[in-house]
Design a protein around this motif. Sequence first.
Motif, PDB file in Angstrom:
ATOM      1  N   LEU A 199       2.001  13.060 -13.154  1.00  0.00           N
ATOM      2  CA  LEU A 199       2.850  14.007 -13.767  1.00  0.00           C
ATOM      3  C   LEU A 199       4.344  14.160 -13.218  1.00  0.00           C
ATOM      4  CD1 LEU A 199       0.479  16.934 -13.682  1.00  0.00           C
ATOM      5  CD2 LEU A 199       1.012  15.666 -15.546  1.00  0.00           C
ATOM      6  N   ALA A 200       4.492  13.862 -11.901  1.00  0.00           N
ATOM      7  CA  ALA A 200       6.045  13.681 -11.383  1.00  0.00           C
ATOM      8  C   ALA A 200       6.693  12.888 -12.049  1.00  0.00           C
ATOM      9  CB  ALA A 200       5.818  14.007  -9.808  1.00  0.00           C
ATOM     10  N   ALA A 201       6.124  11.615 -12.043  1.00  0.00           N
ATOM     11  CA  ALA A 201       6.773  10.476 -12.597  1.00  0.00           C
ATOM     12  C   ALA A 201       6.827  10.426 -14.053  1.00  0.00           C
ATOM     13  CB  ALA A 201       5.723   9.128 -12.506  1.00  0.00           C
ATOM     14  N   ALA A 202       6.308  11.259 -14.992  1.00  0.00           N
ATOM     15  CA  ALA A 202       6.334  11.659 -16.219  1.00  0.00           C
ATOM     16  C   ALA A 202       7.838  12.398 -16.348  1.00  0.00           C
ATOM     17  CB  ALA A 202       5.257  11.858 -16.901  1.00  0.00           C
ATOM     18  N   SER A 203       7.740  13.406 -15.515  1.00  0.00           N
ATOM     19  CA  SER A 203       8.761  14.409 -15.611  1.00  0.00           C
ATOM     20  C   SER A 203      10.183  13.967 -15.203  1.00  0.00           C
ATOM     21  CB  SER A 203       8.446  15.522 -14.550  1.00  0.00           C
ATOM     22  OG  SER A 203       7.344  16.072 -14.747  1.00  0.00           O
ATOM     23  N   HIS A 204      10.095  12.718 -14.268  1.00  0.00           N
ATOM     24  CA  HIS A 204      11.304  12.069 -13.764  1.00  0.00           C
ATOM     25  C   HIS A 204      11.764  11.244 -15.019  1.00  0.00           C
ATOM     26  CE1 HIS A 204      14.138   9.540 -11.861  1.00  0.00           C
ATOM     27  NE2 HIS A 204      13.494   8.637 -12.170  1.00  0.00           N
ATOM     28  N   ALA A 205      10.856  10.644 -15.902  1.00  0.00           N
ATOM     29  CA  ALA A 205      11.148   9.802 -16.728  1.00  0.00           C
ATOM     30  C   ALA A 205      11.783  10.542 -17.846  1.00  0.00           C
ATOM     31  CB  ALA A 205       9.841   9.116 -17.397  1.00  0.00           C
ATOM     32  N   VAL A 206      11.283  11.913 -18.272  1.00  0.00           N
ATOM     33  CA  VAL A 206      11.765  12.745 -19.158  1.00  0.00           C
ATOM     34  C   VAL A 206      12.968  13.161 -18.945  1.00  0.00           C
ATOM     35  CG1 VAL A 206      11.456  14.916 -20.436  1.00  0.00           C
ATOM     36  CG2 VAL A 206       9.464  13.415 -20.074  1.00  0.00           C
ATOM     37  N   MET A 207      13.411  13.281 -17.686  1.00  0.00           N
ATOM     38  CA  MET A 207      14.763  14.039 -17.411  1.00  0.00           C
ATOM     39  C   MET A 207      15.652  13.144 -16.993  1.00  0.00           C
ATOM     40  SD  MET A 207      13.867  17.434 -15.056  1.00  0.00           S
ATOM     41  CE  MET A 207      12.475  16.611 -14.066  1.00  0.00           C
ATOM     42  N   ALA A 208      15.484  11.995 -16.594  1.00  0.00           N
ATOM     43  CA  ALA A 208      16.387  10.892 -15.883  1.00  0.00           C
ATOM     44  C   ALA A 208      17.492  10.568 -17.218  1.00  0.00           C
ATOM     45  CB  ALA A 208      15.913   9.771 -15.419  1.00  0.00           C
ATOM     46  N   ALA A 209      17.216  10.001 -18.153  1.00  0.00           N
ATOM     47  CA  ALA A 209      18.033   9.480 -19.248  1.00  0.00           C
ATOM     48  C   ALA A 209      18.954  10.682 -19.950  1.00  0.00           C
ATOM     49  CB  ALA A 209      17.300   8.723 -20.382  1.00  0.00           C
ATOM     50  N   PRO A 210      18.442  11.999 -20.335  1.00  0.00           N
ATOM     51  CA  PRO A 210      19.256  12.990 -20.651  1.00  0.00           C
ATOM     52  C   PRO A 210      20.587  13.311 -19.747  1.00  0.00           C
ATOM     53  CG  PRO A 210      16.998  13.554 -21.364  1.00  0.00           C
ATOM     54  CD  PRO A 210      16.928  12.298 -20.379  1.00  0.00           C
ATOM     55  N   ALA A 211      19.890  13.523 -18.456  1.00  0.00           N
ATOM     56  CA  ALA A 211      21.091  13.917 -17.364  1.00  0.00           C
ATOM     57  C   ALA A 211      21.962  12.943 -17.203  1.00  0.00           C
ATOM     58  CB  ALA A 211      20.069  14.107 -16.125  1.00  0.00           C
ATOM     59  N   ARG A 212      21.762  11.474 -17.309  1.00  0.00           N
ATOM     60  CA  ARG A 212      22.552  10.551 -17.235  1.00  0.00           C
ATOM     61  C   ARG A 212      23.703  10.353 -18.401  1.00  0.00           C
ATOM     62  NH1 ARG A 212      19.266   6.851 -16.113  1.00  0.00           N
ATOM     63  NH2 ARG A 212      19.102   5.981 -18.290  1.00  0.00           N
ATOM     64  N   ALA A 213      23.214  10.739 -19.405  1.00  0.00           N
ATOM     65  CA  ALA A 213      23.932  10.907 -20.462  1.00  0.00           C
ATOM     66  C   ALA A 213      24.809  12.112 -20.559  1.00  0.00           C
ATOM     67  CB  ALA A 213      23.070  10.827 -21.947  1.00  0.00           C
ATOM     68  N   CYS A 214      24.344  13.260 -20.207  1.00  0.00           N
ATOM     69  CA  CYS A 214      25.029  14.146 -19.842  1.00  0.00           C
ATOM     70  C   CYS A 214      26.266  14.293 -18.960  1.00  0.00           C
ATOM     71  CB  CYS A 214      24.243  15.594 -19.498  1.00  0.00           C
ATOM     72  SG  CYS A 214      24.996  17.070 -19.806  1.00  0.00           S
ATOM     73  N   ARG A 215      25.927  13.702 -17.835  1.00  0.00           N
ATOM     74  CA  ARG A 215      26.808  13.091 -16.815  1.00  0.00           C
ATOM     75  C   ARG A 215      28.071  12.279 -17.386  1.00  0.00           C
ATOM     76  NH1 ARG A 215      22.882  11.588 -13.311  1.00  0.00           N
ATOM     77  NH2 ARG A 215      23.735   9.420 -13.487  1.00  0.00           N
ATOM     78  N   HIS A 216      27.665  11.539 -18.328  1.00  0.00           N
ATOM     79  CA  HIS A 216      28.668  10.694 -18.974  1.00  0.00           C
ATOM     80  C   HIS A 216      29.531  11.459 -19.937  1.00  0.00           C
ATOM     81  CE1 HIS A 216      30.345   6.795 -20.353  1.00  0.00           C
ATOM     82  NE2 HIS A 216      29.900   7.070 -21.494  1.00  0.00           N
ATOM     83  N   CYS A 217      29.062  12.231 -20.653  1.00  0.00           N
ATOM     84  CA  CYS A 217      29.928  13.226 -21.575  1.00  0.00           C
ATOM     85  C   CYS A 217      30.623  14.068 -20.993  1.00  0.00           C
ATOM     86  CB  CYS A 217      28.673  13.740 -22.442  1.00  0.00           C
ATOM     87  SG  CYS A 217      27.948  12.890 -23.768  1.00  0.00           S
ATOM     88  N   ALA A 218      30.010  14.794 -19.857  1.00  0.00           N
ATOM     89  CA  ALA A 218      30.795  15.737 -19.301  1.00  0.00           C
ATOM     90  C   ALA A 218      32.019  15.073 -18.281  1.00  0.00           C
ATOM     91  CB  ALA A 218      30.069  16.631 -18.248  1.00  0.00           C
ATOM     92  N   ALA A 219      31.895  13.721 -18.276  1.00  0.00           N
ATOM     93  CA  ALA A 219      33.170  13.148 -17.447  1.00  0.00           C
ATOM     94  C   ALA A 219      34.201  12.960 -18.220  1.00  0.00           C
ATOM     95  CB  ALA A 219      32.752  11.916 -16.582  1.00  0.00           C
ATOM     96  N   ARG A 220      33.941  12.934 -19.656  1.00  0.00           N
ATOM     97  CA  ARG A 220      35.216  12.757 -20.527  1.00  0.00           C
ATOM     98  C   ARG A 220      35.675  14.180 -21.007  1.00  0.00           C
ATOM     99  NH1 ARG A 220      35.300   7.739 -22.784  1.00  0.00           N
ATOM    100  NH2 ARG A 220      33.691   6.282 -21.681  1.00  0.00           N
ATOM    101  N   LEU A 221      35.304  15.112 -20.385  1.00  0.00           N
ATOM    102  CA  LEU A 221      36.004  16.492 -20.822  1.00  0.00           C
ATOM    103  C   LEU A 221      37.161  16.579 -20.176  1.00  0.00           C
ATOM    104  CD1 LEU A 221      32.861  18.933 -21.052  1.00  0.00           C
ATOM    105  CD2 LEU A 221      34.043  18.035 -23.021  1.00  0.00           C
ATOM    106  N   PRO A 222      38.231  17.125 -20.687  1.00  0.00           N
ATOM    107  CA  PRO A 222      39.363  17.259 -20.062  1.00  0.00           C
ATOM    108  C   PRO A 222      39.349  18.511 -18.982  1.00  0.00           C
ATOM    109  CG  PRO A 222      39.636  18.419 -22.225  1.00  0.00           C
ATOM    110  CD  PRO A 222      38.383  17.451 -22.092  1.00  0.00           C
ATOM    111  N   ALA A 223      39.935  18.287 -17.661  1.00  0.00           N
ATOM    112  CA  ALA A 223      39.797  19.352 -16.725  1.00  0.00           C
ATOM    113  C   ALA A 223      40.772  20.318 -17.256  1.00  0.00           C
ATOM    114  CB  ALA A 223      40.492  18.835 -15.561  1.00  0.00           C
ATOM    115  N   MET A 224      40.343  21.770 -16.840  1.00  0.00           N
ATOM    116  CA  MET A 224      40.964  22.792 -17.300  1.00  0.00           C
ATOM    117  C   MET A 224      41.860  23.395 -16.155  1.00  0.00           C
ATOM    118  SD  MET A 224      39.845  24.030 -20.378  1.00  0.00           S
ATOM    119  CE  MET A 224      40.264  25.582 -20.291  1.00  0.00           C
TER     120      MET A 224
END
Length: 224
Positions: A199-224
């Motif tokens: 179950l823990a492995a499945a949870s990791h699989a579900v979360m890992a890719a979206p979290a990585r994509a979110c980091r990639h998108c957030a890094a492209r936001l201009p600093a305030m």
Amino acid sequence: MSAISGQADPIEDYLAALTAALHGPARIKARMIEELGGGLADTVAAYTGEGMAYQHAAHRAVAEFGTLDELVPSCQRELTIAQARHTARAVALTAPFLAACWYLAWSTDHDQPWRLPHLAQLLAVHLAGVAGVAAVLAAATLAVTGTLARRLPTPHQLPRAVAWTGTTASVAMAVATLALVTASVLATNWPLLAFAGALAAASHAVMAAPARACRHCAARLPAM
């Protein structure tokens, strides 16, 4: 839309450059580009209907829409918030599995002679607690970027917070998986711990890719 043979189409070049500059959920990004392309096509059609040549009309339409430097920040912000919602949803949906890991880890016998399995269970429970807190924060993010977004502005740093919350939860569940698998090797009631590890492995699989994509998108936001 059509361009004169042998000449580049300003509309296609503009949309291609915009597509390359933006990062986010593929379906939402495609819809955004399609809507912008439709707006450009309508503007070009209006100008050509007045007798203007296509190339001139296309260049004028692109100029009216603005440069990429002007358009990309707002579009990227929208895509990043969409990715943050996707990441938060992935984290929130894994909460029942994290609770199951907690229950299964503590339902095993605690009087076994091996100390390592007990320590591994404790580690897994604490890490699942971290992921549980992340799930609560994810649920709050869905609320803030959902119906409440119509009344309150979305905090600028929220996508970055969601990205690292998801990353923390993902790493926690990866470590929990290792701890539970280690415990299952030495525990007498190993099937429960093995199932908790799955179950823990499945949870990791579900979360890992979206979290990585979110980091990639957030890094492209201009600093305030």
